[in-house]
Structures are given as C-alpha cells and as structure tokens.
Design a protein around this motif. Sequence first.
Motif, mmCIF file in Angstrom:
data_model
loop_
_atom_site.group_PDB
_atom_site.id
_atom_site.type_symbol
_atom_site.label_atom_id
_atom_site.label_comp_id
_atom_site.label_asym_id
_atom_site.label_seq_id
_atom_site.Cartn_x
_atom_site.Cartn_y
_atom_site.Cartn_z
ATOM 1 N N GLY A 1 -4.125 59.826 18.621
ATOM 2 C CA GLY A 1 -2.949 59.070 19.033
ATOM 3 C C GLY A 1 -2.044 58.812 17.845
ATOM 4 O O GLY A 1 -2.399 59.111 16.694
ATOM 5 N N ILE B 1 -12.863 56.177 32.326
ATOM 6 C CA ILE B 1 -12.171 57.453 32.184
ATOM 7 C C ILE B 1 -13.005 58.607 32.737
ATOM 8 O O ILE B 1 -12.473 59.530 33.371
ATOM 9 N N SER B 2 -14.304 58.554 32.510
ATOM 10 C CA SER B 2 -15.163 59.654 32.962
ATOM 11 C C SER B 2 -15.567 59.532 34.430
ATOM 12 O O SER B 2 -15.950 60.537 35.050
ATOM 13 N N PHE C 1 -11.578 63.825 25.072
ATOM 14 C CA PHE C 1 -10.362 63.803 24.255
ATOM 15 C C PHE C 1 -9.224 63.039 24.920
ATOM 16 O O PHE C 1 -8.171 62.846 24.310
ATOM 17 N N GLU C 2 -9.438 62.581 26.124
ATOM 18 C CA GLU C 2 -8.567 61.571 26.726
ATOM 19 C C GLU C 2 -9.017 60.175 26.300
ATOM 20 O O GLU C 2 -8.207 59.274 26.086
ATOM 21 N N LEU C 3 -10.330 60.014 26.151
ATOM 22 C CA LEU C 3 -10.909 58.723 25.788
ATOM 23 C C LEU C 3 -10.486 58.266 24.394
ATOM 24 O O LEU C 3 -10.153 57.081 24.200
ATOM 25 N N ALA D 1 -6.968 56.908 24.203
ATOM 26 C CA ALA D 1 -6.898 55.753 25.097
ATOM 27 C C ALA D 1 -7.506 54.526 24.424
ATOM 28 O O ALA D 1 -6.998 53.403 24.551
ATOM 29 N N ASP E 1 -15.101 67.880 27.542
ATOM 30 C CA ASP E 1 -14.028 67.762 26.556
ATOM 31 C C ASP E 1 -12.778 67.088 27.111
ATOM 32 O O ASP E 1 -12.125 66.305 26.407
ATOM 33 N N LYS E 2 -12.414 67.375 28.343
ATOM 34 C CA LYS E 2 -11.179 66.812 28.903
ATOM 35 C C LYS E 2 -11.231 65.290 28.893
ATOM 36 O O LYS E 2 -10.307 64.629 28.397
ATOM 37 N N ALA E 3 -12.303 64.723 29.423
ATOM 38 C CA ALA E 3 -12.429 63.266 29.461
ATOM 39 C C ALA E 3 -12.613 62.693 28.058
ATOM 40 O O ALA E 3 -12.048 61.639 27.722
ATOM 41 N N ARG F 1 -19.671 63.323 24.478
ATOM 42 C CA ARG F 1 -18.728 64.426 24.718
ATOM 43 C C ARG F 1 -19.349 65.480 25.623
ATOM 44 O O ARG F 1 -18.696 65.985 26.558
ATOM 45 N N LYS G 1 -5.166 53.239 21.684
ATOM 46 C CA LYS G 1 -3.970 52.622 22.275
ATOM 47 C C LYS G 1 -4.297 51.261 22.875
ATOM 48 O O LYS G 1 -3.558 50.288 22.684
#
Length: 463
Positions: free
Chosen positions: A277, A442-443, A415-417, A420, A411-413, A406, A423
């Motif tokens: 971020g 998130i997951s 590297f969103e985590l 997030a 990976d999608k969740a 991980r 932030k």
Amino acid sequence: MALSRSARPAALTVAAASFCLIAASPGPTPGSEGIGDPYFPQLGNGGFDARHYALDIAYDPATDRLDGRTTLTARATQNLSSFDLDLQRLAVTRIEVDGRRAGFTRTGDEMVVTPRGPIRKGHTFRVEVTYGGVPEPLSGPIVFGSDYGWMKTADGVFVACEPNAASTWFPSSDHPSDKATYDIRIKAPKGLTGVSNGRLVDTYDTKGGQTVHHWRETEPMATYLATASIGKFDVRTGRTPAGTPIYVAIDPVLAGGTVDVYAVTAEATDYWSQVFGPYPFEETGAVVDDMPQAGFSLETQTKPSYSAVRSETTIVHELAHQWFGDSVSVDRWKDIWLNEGFATYAQWLWSEHKGIRSAHDSFVAGYDSRPADSAFWQIVVGDPQRDTMFASAVYQRGAMTLQVLRERIGDKAFFELLPAWTKLHRHGNARTSDFIALAERISGQRLDGLFDTWLFTKGKPSL
C-alpha cells in the motif's frame, strides 16, 4: 438583560440539573504509572494521551553530556491531580505545566508531576521538562545481548531505542500505544550533523559555534522509533523513481561499502508501496553509522538506523517495518511478531521478487533446517515473553505463519490482505486478534486453528 418571570422556573431547573451533573463527575485522581503492558508494566502513562513532542537537545561529544528541554502537548483522558512521565537516570531541574511551575517526585524510572491545580478531562495541556546529564545505554538479554538506546560513537552518538530506551534521552510516555507527532531540534558542534525523523525543515548556526538541525515528523510515531543520531555524515538527498523524497546519511568511514544504501532504499520503498500500500510517511531514507558494538539495525521512522551490520536484505527488512511496526504499531509488546514476522516475510518476498528463491522455498528451508527438538520451536511466537521477544522464532516462525496463511487462502486473498491491513490501521495500533479477524473476513475462511498452531502452540507443527 433579565429573564422574564415565566422563564425563571425553567432556568432554575436547568441550573439544578447542571449542578447535579458537575457534582456527579469524579474528582481529580493521579494517572496510572503505566499502561499495563505485562512485558513493561510501568512504561507508558495513564490519564492522558500524548499528542506532540517538541524536543530541544544539545549534545557535546567531548563530555557526552546531553542537555534537553522536552515540551509535551497532551490531552487529559481523566480528571488529573497528577500524572507520570518515564525518564531514566537523567537529572530534572524544572517542570512547568501550562506555563506554571509544577512539583515532581521521582522513584526509579517514574516521575510523578503534580501541577498547581487539577487538569480536567478533555483539557489539552503542555508540560515542559528541563533536564540533563550523561545518557547511558541499556543492556541485557532483550536485544540480542547488545547495548541499545543512546550509544556513543567515535564522533557522536547512535540512537536506536527499541523497546524501552527512548526514556533514556527524553521524558515521555514510553510505550508504542501512545504515539504522537514530533519536532526535534538537535544542537551539536559545528561540522557534525544531527539526523532525526521526518523531514529537515531548518538548519542554522549559533553564535557559540554550534549547528542546529530541526526535524519534523508530522505523522504519529512511537517513542522507541524516535532518533537523534549525531556525527560526521555524507548526506545524499533526492527522490525515489516514484517520487518519494529520500535522505541518506552515511558515516564517511563506511563510504566504501558493498551495498548501495541509497539505491536499495529507493528501490525497496517503491516496491513495498506496490505490495503493502502507499508509503505511509513524507520521506524515506537511512542513517548508516560506524557503530560495530550495536549488533543490530532498527526501523527508526522514515530513516532506519544501520550499525556496521547491514546488507541489502537488512535494508528491505527495515523498510518493510515502515508499514509493519512504524505505521501499524503493536498495541502491546507481546504482539511483536506483527512487526518482525512481517518484516522477515518481506525479505522472502524480496528474494521472490528478485528471482532468487520463492517464499515457499524460503519457508521449506527454514522449516527443514530445525529439528523437532530444537529450542526454536519452544517459543510461543504470539506471546514470546519479554526477554525473548526478539528470539529468532519471532522472526522466522512469524514469517512461516504468513507463508502457511498465504498457501491456505491463496495469493489473491493474501495480497489483498496485506494492503488492507496497513490501510485499516494506518498510523495506529493493532493486535494479533485484529489481524486474524481481517484475514478471516477477506478470505471467507475460519483460520483460528492455523494461527493457534503456528503462533500459540509450542512444538514443530506438522505439514
């Protein structure tokens, strides 16, 4: 102007109700001597919230004497009859609260300040402390057996204070849960440079042959991340390729090092901004000092402090801390894996980014290299205890926890985590339970078993 006859009964009723509310409010009481962290029960102070520190310090390397004036702006969180500050060993000559002389007593590292009158809850007040002496570094098992805090060098001082040494050089509420902004003015003999946090806003010479460097950190900062390193430095400034201002100060003795600190700092700051971020501060940089006695480096906010122990992987570790530890700080020291596990995992991500080794392979290498009967697996990473809070397991098993996470959530969740998390708690404090809750949200998975196994259970987990 007078009230009409019809309005007077209503006014009397309102006045009586107001009197009852005032009478019911608690009287002034002393603030607590600590915030209740089980690792450091007396660190931090109750009854107020630190908002801003103005630190004015003068240091003479010839005598090692420090003279300072700290002005703390704080907001009372209760009706206060007195309050504590943390200060270790230095002598105090005068304290004022809101411009009036205040009394004080000292017991060990605690200083109890008694203003002339009570401070009401919600009131913003200013405390000015004048003090001086020869600061002494702390020692013991906590920081790899090394001294830490205010450490004298050949030409000045190296200042790195995690976890409890900020109060060796300025009076404070010395706990990461009580963050504040800073103005730091460093006066030292002409020819020496004082480097601190944030951005350099002014430099000027005094009539007495000294130079003052004024630094300003406009984002909240934990006390242990404050620095005031002084010495002869070669300074390079500029911007990273993405535009973040950068300030790197290197002791000339170390100028021929094998690592380009400026280039790696710029590259890593920009890369972590893509992964974690937006960079959370005004400036990035480094202070590289010839201090071989300090067997560590530290993520001092905006400008990590590197002793003689440094490498590219150390730089990317300390810069990752700008997100994990500096911007998002622990609420209690037992959650230190949120700092060190994440920064260690960042080293694995850097190797992956550079095509050297995947994070999975780094995990396997660390896991396989330690037999089940190793003491490494006996540290409870989620609550490692004070004297082992920087044990290698906090770093490595903390990073392993993130790799297991991980691979569980994908990976999608994952590297969103990460962004997030930075932030959600930007410039604030957080606990392990907060991270688990966000990971589950998130997951969409229940993850308490994973974290219980990897963070809170002794022994080598099976794969």
